[in-house]
Every structure is written in structure tokens, then in C-alpha cells.
Design a protein around this motif. Structure first.
Motif, mmCIF file in Angstrom:
data_model
loop_
_atom_site.group_PDB
_atom_site.id
_atom_site.type_symbol
_atom_site.label_atom_id
_atom_site.label_comp_id
_atom_site.label_asym_id
_atom_site.label_seq_id
_atom_site.Cartn_x
_atom_site.Cartn_y
_atom_site.Cartn_z
ATOM 1 N N ALA A 268 32.763 -2.002 43.796
ATOM 2 C CA ALA A 268 33.744 -2.075 42.701
ATOM 3 C C ALA A 268 35.102 -1.549 43.158
ATOM 4 N N PHE A 269 35.088 -0.481 43.948
ATOM 5 C CA PHE A 269 36.337 0.065 44.482
ATOM 6 C C PHE A 269 37.032 -0.963 45.378
ATOM 7 N N GLY A 270 36.282 -1.552 46.326
ATOM 8 C CA GLY A 270 36.864 -2.529 47.239
ATOM 9 C C GLY A 270 37.392 -3.753 46.523
ATOM 10 N N LEU A 271 36.677 -4.163 45.472
ATOM 11 C CA LEU A 271 37.077 -5.344 44.716
ATOM 12 C C LEU A 271 38.434 -5.125 44.038
ATOM 13 N N HIS A 272 38.624 -3.958 43.440
ATOM 14 C CA HIS A 272 39.887 -3.679 42.754
ATOM 15 C C HIS A 272 40.987 -3.250 43.721
ATOM 16 N N TYR A 273 40.617 -2.382 44.674
ATOM 17 C CA TYR A 273 41.632 -1.777 45.543
ATOM 18 C C TYR A 273 42.221 -2.777 46.536
ATOM 19 N N PHE A 274 41.383 -3.684 47.049
ATOM 20 C CA PHE A 274 41.853 -4.643 48.052
ATOM 21 C C PHE A 274 41.910 -6.081 47.545
ATOM 22 N N VAL A 275 40.805 -6.563 46.956
ATOM 23 C CA VAL A 275 40.683 -7.991 46.638
ATOM 24 C C VAL A 275 41.573 -8.387 45.465
ATOM 25 N N GLY B 123 36.639 -6.840 53.476
ATOM 26 C CA GLY B 123 35.329 -7.245 53.980
ATOM 27 C C GLY B 123 34.477 -6.054 54.370
ATOM 28 N N LEU B 124 35.097 -5.062 55.008
ATOM 29 C CA LEU B 124 34.373 -3.849 55.409
ATOM 30 C C LEU B 124 33.841 -3.099 54.193
ATOM 31 N N THR B 125 34.699 -2.923 53.196
ATOM 32 C CA THR B 125 34.312 -2.166 51.995
ATOM 33 C C THR B 125 33.248 -2.902 51.188
ATOM 34 N N LEU B 126 33.470 -4.191 50.945
ATOM 35 C CA LEU B 126 32.497 -4.967 50.178
ATOM 36 C C LEU B 126 31.172 -5.058 50.927
#
Length: 290
Positions: A24-31, A123-126
Motif C-alpha cells: 500500500a505504501f509503494g502504491l501511493h508513494y511511487f505508483v 517495483g522493488l517496494t511492490l
């Protein structure tokens, strides 16, 4: 017995919880911050967010509820339980991220100059998030449930169904997003898949040697003495010659590949050798059995 069951449940749910939080963090923070995409139901949620401003936490949950009911009836309680947990946790953490970003407590990483770097970190975070979820038996619902139902009913390949769903979602997003964003999304998807593989299969890679030779017993003795590796001999019969012979099988670390090749060549230069990649090797000389 019940305490053991609860203990196992806790051991699985905690990593799934951590994984969905990271995802969820990667989705909001990066994507989302850089208007990139994802496949499956998450991709649909992102597309609706970009077009109509609907929060992904709501879309993810609403789309998955009928799939939960269908999956519960057709796949069974045990099979769908961790999927429901993973999806509910993801929706909850997406909602938390939306509130934190709305309050200014988290500022998403947005860039126009280095989208490739953002794609790599996304990609790394997700991948880390989903890898933890998958490793402990959970999923984030959506296309995974549909694919498993169709596999059970029609016998269709789960992997191909998920790939087809991702392709349809990404294809539809071309109507609303610049093609450059979709191309960067493919980078995200590729890195995510690689990280998931590492977390599920294990980061420790090794190589398996399958050797067909007239000197397998001598090879086995030499490998045991020189490399201190276990060797297995399988009885086999040559299809053309009809002659019985043993096939040697041995797994070694990456650093030992050259030494084993040299040993085989020194004993039997005409040996037929097959080298295959293996992951998550557990046992004596490798990772301990957990």
C-alpha cells in the motif's frame, strides 16, 4: 491443538499484514504519485482513481466483495481465507495511506525527470510487499480469485488467466494515460515479478548438475572427496544402446561450478552434462531446514 492452530495463523497473518502495508505504501508513494499503473483489480482501481478520483481503498474492496462470495462457495473456506485477509488488510492500509497523505504526514515521491528510477523503486517496494503476502499463503484477491475459479471449473491455466487480465487492464489504460506511463509500468511489473520470485523461492541460488557418463562412480567419489558435496546416482538405460548406466545428480553453490566442471572434464571429457538453475536449496551444506 487449537493453540498450535492459532500460532500458525498468527505466524502467517503477521507477514501478510506487513506485506500489504509495504504494498500500500509503494502504491501511493511511487505508483499513484507518478500516474503509473498496475495489473489486475489493483490496475482497475488505479484507472478509476485517475479518471474519476475514486479512492483505491474503496474500489479494491467493492470489486472484491462479490468475488469473495463466489470464491468462498466454489473454492472452499480454507482456500479463500488468507485471500480475504490479504485483501481486507490491503484495503485498510490503502485507506490509512490516503488519510496520511491527505493530512500531509506523508509526501509522495513525485518526479518528472527520472521516472525510470521511480519505476525501479516502485517495483522493488511492490515486489517485497506482494512477495511476503504470497510466501505466507495470502493474495490480494481480484484476478487471482477469478483465475482460480476458472481453473477449477474449466481447467484453464491460472498463470495465463492472470497474465490475460493484466494485459486487458494495461491495454485499456492506454486510452486514458500516455503510452510512456504504460511503458514505465512494464518496468514496475518486471521488477515486481523478480522480487516476488526471490522472496518465494529464496535468494540463495545454486546449480544442479546432471551427468551422464561411463565413469559416474569415479566421479561421485571425486566430488565427495574434493568438494564435500552429496551425490546421488540414478539407474538408467540408454534408449539407443539399450545399455544400463548410472546418471549422476549433484547440487553445488555458484562458486563451485567451475571446480565441478573441471573435475568432470578431467575424469571424462566426453561426459554429457546438464546444468540447471535451482533456488531455495535446503539441507546439509546449504540452508538449514527451518
Amino acid at each position: 491443538m487449537k493453540s498450535l492452530r492459532y500460532g500458525e495463523l498468527l505466524r502467517n497473518l503477521l507477514p501478510i499484514m506487513v506485506g500489504t502495508a509495504i504494498y500500500a505504501f509503494g502504491l501511493h508513494y511511487f505508483v499513484i504519485a507518478n500516474e503509473l499503473m498496475e495489473g489486475g483489480i489493483t490496475g482497475v482501481a488505479l484507472l478509476l482513481h485517475y479518471i474519476a478520483g475514486i479512492p483505491p481503498s474503496i474500489t479494491t474492496l467493492v470489486i472484491n466483495i462479490p468475488l469473495f462470495v463466489l470464491g468462498w462457495r466454489l473454492l472452499g473456506k480454507a482456500s479463500i481465507f488468507y485471500t480475504i485477509c490479504g485483501t481486507l488488510l490491503l484495503a485498510a492500509f490503502l485507506w490509512i495511506m490516503e488519510r496520511l497523505i491527505g493530512a500531509g504526514l506523508i509526501v509522495p515521491f513525485r518526479t518528472e525527470s527520472d521516472t525510470f528510477l521511480v519505476s525501479a523503486y516502485a517495483g522493488l517496494t511492490l515486489g517485497i510487499g506482494l512477495g511476503l503476502v504470497f510466501r505466507y499463503g495470502g493474495t490480494t484477491g481480484g484476478s487471482d480469485i477469478v483465475a482460480r475459479i476458472l481453473h477449477k471449473k474449466k481447467g484453464w491455466s491460472v498463470g495465463r488467466l492472470i497474465l490475460a487480465t493484466d494485459a486487458v487492464v494495461l491495454g485499456a489504460s492506454l486510452l486514458f494515460l500516455p503510452k510512456e506511463k504504460i511503458m514505465y509500468t512494464l518496468v514496475v511489473v518486471f521488477i515486481t515479478a523478480k522480487i516476488i520470485d526471490i522472496l518465494i523461492e529464496g535468494a540463495y541460488a545454486a546449480r544442479a548438475f546432471t551427468v551422464i557418463s561411463d565413469h559416474t562412480h569415479r566421479l561421485a567419489e571425486t566430488i565427495t572427496a574434493e568438494l564435500d558435496r552429496g551425490v546421488t546416482l540414478f539407474p538408467a538405460v540408454g534408449a539407443f544402446s539399450g545399455q544400463p548406466k548410472d546418471v549422476l545428480y549433484c547440487v553445488v553453490a555458484l562458486s563451485e561450478i567451475k571446480r565441478l566442471k573441471d573435475l568432470i572434464h578431467a575424469i571424462d571429457p566426453r561426459a554429457f552434462v546438464i546444468i540447471t538453475e535451482v533456488h531455495d536449496v535446503v539441507g546439509e551444506g546449504f540452508k538449514p531446514v527451518s
